[in-house]
Write an enzyme that holds these catalytic residues in place. Structure first.
Site, PDB file in Angstrom:
ATOM      1  N   THR A  32       0.820  -1.207   0.000  1.00 40.98           N
ATOM      2  CA  THR A  32       0.000   0.000   0.000  1.00 40.98           C
ATOM      3  C   THR A  32       0.858   1.261   0.000  1.00 40.98           C
ATOM      4  OG1 THR A  32      -1.510   1.269   1.409  1.00 40.98           O
ATOM      5  CG2 THR A  32      -0.087  -0.266   2.532  1.00 40.98           C
ATOM      6  N   ASP A  33       0.282   2.347  -0.511  1.00 38.53           N
ATOM      7  CA  ASP A  33       0.988   3.641  -0.457  1.00 38.53           C
ATOM      8  C   ASP A  33       1.069   4.176   0.973  1.00 38.53           C
ATOM      9  OD1 ASP A  33      -1.698   4.303  -0.113  1.00 38.53           O
ATOM     10  OD2 ASP A  33      -1.766   5.771  -1.739  1.00 38.53           O
ATOM     11  N   GLU A  34       0.282   3.594   1.908  1.00 38.37           N
ATOM     12  CA  GLU A  34       0.279   4.110   3.282  1.00 38.37           C
ATOM     13  C   GLU A  34       1.619   3.886   3.989  1.00 38.37           C
ATOM     14  OE1 GLU A  34      -3.154   3.354   5.670  1.00 38.37           O
ATOM     15  OE2 GLU A  34      -4.525   3.536   3.981  1.00 38.37           O
ATOM     16  N   TYR A  68      -1.889  -0.371  11.027  1.00 40.63           N
ATOM     17  CA  TYR A  68      -2.009  -1.082   9.740  1.00 40.63           C
ATOM     18  C   TYR A  68      -0.807  -0.812   8.853  1.00 40.63           C
ATOM     19  CZ  TYR A  68      -3.258  -1.588   4.805  1.00 40.63           C
ATOM     20  OH  TYR A  68      -3.223  -1.883   3.459  1.00 40.63           O
ATOM     21  N   LYS A 116       2.322  -3.248   7.252  1.00 36.15           N
ATOM     22  CA  LYS A 116       2.577  -3.412   5.813  1.00 36.15           C
ATOM     23  C   LYS A 116       4.017  -2.984   5.488  1.00 36.15           C
ATOM     24  CE  LYS A 116       0.096  -4.554   2.979  1.00 36.15           C
ATOM     25  NZ  LYS A 116      -0.285  -5.888   2.429  1.00 36.15           N
TER      26      LYS A 116
HETATM   27  P1  NAD Z   1      -9.625  -7.314   2.196  1.00 38.70           P
HETATM   28  O1  NAD Z   1      -9.618  -6.996   3.643  1.00 38.70           O
HETATM   29  O2  NAD Z   1     -10.854  -7.051   1.407  1.00 38.70           O
HETATM   30  O3  NAD Z   1      -9.244  -8.850   1.969  1.00 38.70           O
HETATM   31  C1  NAD Z   1      -8.194  -9.465   2.670  1.00 38.70           C
HETATM   32  C2  NAD Z   1      -8.313 -10.963   2.467  1.00 38.70           C
HETATM   33  O4  NAD Z   1      -7.208 -11.594   3.152  1.00 38.70           O
HETATM   34  C3  NAD Z   1      -9.597 -11.558   3.048  1.00 38.70           C
HETATM   35  O5  NAD Z   1     -10.179 -12.464   2.142  1.00 38.70           O
HETATM   36  C4  NAD Z   1      -9.119 -12.281   4.321  1.00 38.70           C
HETATM   37  O6  NAD Z   1      -9.935 -13.399   4.648  1.00 38.70           O
HETATM   38  C5  NAD Z   1      -7.714 -12.698   3.913  1.00 38.70           C
HETATM   39  N1  NAD Z   1      -6.828 -12.881   5.070  1.00 38.70           N
HETATM   40  C6  NAD Z   1      -6.570 -12.003   6.074  1.00 38.70           C
HETATM   41  N2  NAD Z   1      -5.725 -12.533   6.962  1.00 38.70           N
HETATM   42  C7  NAD Z   1      -5.431 -13.789   6.508  1.00 38.70           C
HETATM   43  C8  NAD Z   1      -4.605 -14.837   6.990  1.00 38.70           C
HETATM   44  N3  NAD Z   1      -3.922 -14.717   8.138  1.00 38.70           N
HETATM   45  N4  NAD Z   1      -4.517 -15.972   6.249  1.00 38.70           N
HETATM   46  C9  NAD Z   1      -5.204 -16.109   5.093  1.00 38.70           C
HETATM   47  N5  NAD Z   1      -6.021 -15.150   4.602  1.00 38.70           N
HETATM   48  C10 NAD Z   1      -6.132 -14.009   5.301  1.00 38.70           C
HETATM   49  O7  NAD Z   1      -8.377  -6.538   1.575  1.00 38.70           O
HETATM   50  P2  NAD Z   1      -8.166  -5.837   0.156  1.00 38.70           P
HETATM   51  O8  NAD Z   1      -8.677  -4.455   0.225  1.00 38.70           O
HETATM   52  O9  NAD Z   1      -8.629  -6.760  -0.904  1.00 38.70           O
HETATM   53  O10 NAD Z   1      -6.563  -5.738   0.133  1.00 38.70           O
HETATM   54  C11 NAD Z   1      -5.783  -6.793  -0.401  1.00 38.70           C
HETATM   55  C12 NAD Z   1      -4.318  -6.413  -0.326  1.00 38.70           C
HETATM   56  O11 NAD Z   1      -4.101  -5.201  -1.046  1.00 38.70           O
HETATM   57  C13 NAD Z   1      -3.812  -6.145   1.085  1.00 38.70           C
HETATM   58  O12 NAD Z   1      -2.498  -6.657   1.202  1.00 38.70           O
HETATM   59  C14 NAD Z   1      -3.810  -4.629   1.209  1.00 38.70           C
HETATM   60  O13 NAD Z   1      -2.834  -4.192   2.125  1.00 38.70           O
HETATM   61  C15 NAD Z   1      -3.462  -4.234  -0.209  1.00 38.70           C
HETATM   62  N6  NAD Z   1      -3.952  -2.923  -0.661  1.00 38.70           N
HETATM   63  C16 NAD Z   1      -5.268  -2.589  -0.538  1.00 38.70           C
HETATM   64  C17 NAD Z   1      -5.726  -1.378  -1.034  1.00 38.70           C
HETATM   65  C18 NAD Z   1      -7.173  -0.964  -0.956  1.00 38.70           C
HETATM   66  O14 NAD Z   1      -7.503   0.176  -1.308  1.00 38.70           O
HETATM   67  N7  NAD Z   1      -8.085  -1.822  -0.571  1.00 38.70           N
HETATM   68  C19 NAD Z   1      -4.807  -0.494  -1.642  1.00 38.70           C
HETATM   69  C20 NAD Z   1      -3.453  -0.866  -1.713  1.00 38.70           C
HETATM   70  C21 NAD Z   1      -3.045  -2.100  -1.235  1.00 38.70           C
HETATM   71  O1  DAU Z   2      -4.196   3.875   0.367  1.00 36.05           O
HETATM   72  C1  DAU Z   2      -4.398   2.495   0.308  1.00 36.05           C
HETATM   73  C2  DAU Z   2      -5.227   2.046   1.496  1.00 36.05           C
HETATM   74  O2  DAU Z   2      -6.560   2.494   1.248  1.00 36.05           O
HETATM   75  C3  DAU Z   2      -5.196   0.543   1.725  1.00 36.05           C
HETATM   76  O3  DAU Z   2      -3.895   0.153   2.047  1.00 36.05           O
HETATM   77  C4  DAU Z   2      -6.155   0.152   2.862  1.00 36.05           C
HETATM   78  O4  DAU Z   2      -6.174  -1.245   3.018  1.00 36.05           O
HETATM   79  C5  DAU Z   2      -7.542   0.647   2.494  1.00 36.05           C
HETATM   80  O5  DAU Z   2      -8.452   0.351   3.551  1.00 36.05           O
HETATM   81  C6  DAU Z   2      -7.504   2.153   2.239  1.00 36.05           C
HETATM   82  O6  DAU Z   2      -7.206   2.872   3.465  1.00 36.05           O
HETATM   83  P1  DAU Z   2      -7.999   4.217   3.875  1.00 36.05           P
HETATM   84  O7  DAU Z   2      -7.913   4.377   5.332  1.00 36.05           O
HETATM   85  O8  DAU Z   2      -7.577   5.346   2.998  1.00 36.05           O
HETATM   86  O9  DAU Z   2      -9.484   3.783   3.388  1.00 36.05           O
HETATM   87  P2  DAU Z   2     -10.934   3.914   4.078  1.00 36.05           P
HETATM   88  O10 DAU Z   2     -11.908   3.404   3.063  1.00 36.05           O
HETATM   89  O11 DAU Z   2     -10.991   3.348   5.441  1.00 36.05           O
HETATM   90  O12 DAU Z   2     -11.105   5.502   4.205  1.00 36.05           O
HETATM   91  C7  DAU Z   2     -10.931   6.368   3.081  1.00 36.05           C
HETATM   92  C8  DAU Z   2     -11.026   7.800   3.608  1.00 36.05           C
HETATM   93  O13 DAU Z   2     -12.373   8.069   4.020  1.00 36.05           O
HETATM   94  C9  DAU Z   2     -10.161   8.082   4.812  1.00 36.05           C
HETATM   95  O14 DAU Z   2      -9.644   9.395   4.725  1.00 36.05           O
HETATM   96  C10 DAU Z   2     -11.117   7.960   6.003  1.00 36.05           C
HETATM   97  C11 DAU Z   2     -12.431   8.426   5.413  1.00 36.05           C
HETATM   98  N1  DAU Z   2     -13.660   7.809   5.960  1.00 36.05           N
HETATM   99  C12 DAU Z   2     -13.717   6.459   6.071  1.00 36.05           C
HETATM  100  C13 DAU Z   2     -14.860   5.842   6.516  1.00 36.05           C
HETATM  101  C14 DAU Z   2     -14.947   4.343   6.664  1.00 36.05           C
HETATM  102  C15 DAU Z   2     -14.749   8.614   6.254  1.00 36.05           C
HETATM  103  O15 DAU Z   2     -14.710   9.846   6.127  1.00 36.05           O
HETATM  104  N2  DAU Z   2     -15.903   7.999   6.690  1.00 36.05           N
HETATM  105  C16 DAU Z   2     -16.003   6.649   6.828  1.00 36.05           C
HETATM  106  O16 DAU Z   2     -17.088   6.164   7.215  1.00 36.05           O
END
Ligand code: NAD
Ligand code: DAU
Length: 335
Positions: free
Chosen positions: A124-126, A151, A155
């Site tokens: 992630t970019d975080e 989190y 990562k």
């Molecule tokens: P998600 O939370 O929707 O899915 C995570 C999956 O991993 C789930 O199916 C969960 O059951 C599985 N999991 C968690 N812990 C586990 C374990 N110990 N063993 C086996 N399976 C396990 O997440 P996502 O949003 O699909 O993110 C997927 C990946 O992409 C993550 O590594 C996250 O850090 C990265 N990522 C997410 C975003 C985003 O915006 N969602 C952006 C950048 C990177």
């Molecule tokens: O940048 C990549 C990341 O993006 C991933 O690594 C994470 O797994 C993914 O969850 C996401 O993180 P964020 O914290 O940016 O996403 P989230 O959807 O939780 O929130 C997006 C923005 O919206 C953040 O600034 C918080 C805000 N927010 C979130 C929720 C759930 C609100 O204002 N209201 C809400 O109810």
């Protein structure tokens, strides 16, 4: 190719598996997923006849070793991913994100000693922390690691392990750090699906703080196309940043959802801000574009958002059973 996909029952992983089954007949997919609250068997129903789903944990060294030994490549999505949950209880994040990645690296090292097993680690970019608002600077591959939350720190730790295993053991790994994804099958705890499903269930959307925080949105299919490009053409040991020039502040995203769903621009509640809330993320994806030729296809954010809203409208059976419990948890935190 025999491909092991960890976390394939989660949001991005399930979309990755769908696209792989659709576009790559030469790839045999095994999904390893422990089906936490964030994983859903139903997300894989459309492809269940085409893949093997193994329910298991990435910290289970015996199981991981067996599955990695049977694979040519691993794409590692599995992680605990929600910042608000990490703030409430960081332990599962350390276990899955750090120990889980270590377990996968050790299996790839051991079983790839003869013919290397290709690993792509999804991050992630975080890990880079945040940027000031109203500043043109964006994250690049050489930005310093500076994670803010439990989190993002786990990562970042996982990324460091991958880099060390590349350097010390010549593991054939790549890393990608992507910005915020949106699209179908995203858990309703996350910002965009939470607000859509709030409106669909007669609740008011919830905005943290003033809504000035900026996220760099990318459609999940564009992220996954980049992952495939890196898996096939990326230089081993390299880190690639994935982003689609999608910077938007949270208030603007919420107002777009309200407009597309026929609500007024102020029909939402301001709630308690997230602790340590990162201000702004922004990705410079130049190397991915110039070196690997990747381009995002979903460049019309309104169109992508409309399609995502339609998906949640037509897939209520997928999210409705968990919605009330998610909102009950939020209600406790947001008081
Ligand atoms: P998600 O939370 O929707 O899915 C995570 C999956 O991993 C789930 O199916 C969960 O059951 C599985 N999991 C968690 N812990 C586990 C374990 N110990 N063993 C086996 N399976 C396990 O997440 P996502 O949003 O699909 O993110 C997927 C990946 O992409 C993550 O590594 C996250 O850090 C990265 N990522 C997410 C975003 C985003 O915006 N969602 C952006 C950048 C990177
Ligand atoms: O940048 C990549 C990341 O993006 C991933 O690594 C994470 O797994 C993914 O969850 C996401 O993180 P964020 O914290 O940016 O996403 P989230 O959807 O939780 O929130 C997006 C923005 O919206 C953040 O600034 C918080 C805000 N927010 C979130 C929720 C759930 C609100 O204002 N209201 C809400 O109810």
């Amino acid at each position: 190719m025999r491909l092991l996909v960890t976390g394939g029952a989660g949001f991005i992983g399930a979309n990755f598996v769908h696209a792989t089954v659709r576009d790559r007949a030469d790839v045999a997919v095994t999904v390893l997923d422990s089906l936490t609250y964030a994983g859903s068997r139903e997300s894989l129903t459309p492809v269940e006849a085409d893949i093997r789903l193994v329910e298991g944990d990435i910290t289970d060294a015996g199981l991981v070793g067996k599955l990695v030994a049977e694979s040519d490549a691993v794409v590692h999505f599995a992680a605990e991913t929600h910042v608000d949950n990490a703030l409430a209880d960081p332990e599962p994040f350390v276990r899955s994100n750090v120990l889980g990645t270590f377990t996968i690296l050790e299996a790839v090292r051991q079983h790839g000693a003869g013919t290397p097993i290709r690993l792509h680690h999804v991050s992630t970019d975080e890990v880079y922390g945040d940027l000031p608002l109203d500043d043109p600077a964006r994250f690049t591959e050489s930005s310093p690691y500076n994670p803010s939350s439990p989190y993002s720190s786990t990562k970042a730790a996982a990324d460091m392990l991958v880099r060390a295993w590349v350097r010390s053991y010549r593991v054939a790994a790549t890393i990608s750090n992507c910005s915020n994804n949106y699209g179908p099958y995203q858990h309703v705890e996350k910002f965009i699906p939470r607000q859509i499903t709030n409106i669909l269930t007669g609740r008011r959307p919830k905005l943290y703080g003033t809504g000035a925080n900026v996220r760099d949105w990318i459609h999940v299919d564009d992220h996954n196309a980049a992952v495939w490009r890196i898996l096939t053409d990326g230089a081993h040991g390299r880190t690639y940043l994935i982003g689609a020039d999608g910077e938007r502040d949270n208030l603007s995203v919420l107002r777009a959802i309200l407009r597309l769903m026929g609500c007024g621009p102020d029909e939402f509640d301001h709630v308690t801000d997230r602790a340590g809330h990162d201000l702004r993320y922004a990705i410079d994806p130049t190397p991915l574009r110039d070196e690997l030729g990747w381009r995002p296809r979903h460049t019309d954010f309104d169109a992508g958002l409309r399609a995502t809203i339609d998906w949640y409208r037509t897939h209520e059976a997928w999210w409705r059973p968990i919605k009330d419990a998610v909102e009950a948890t939020y209600a406790e935190r947001e008081q």
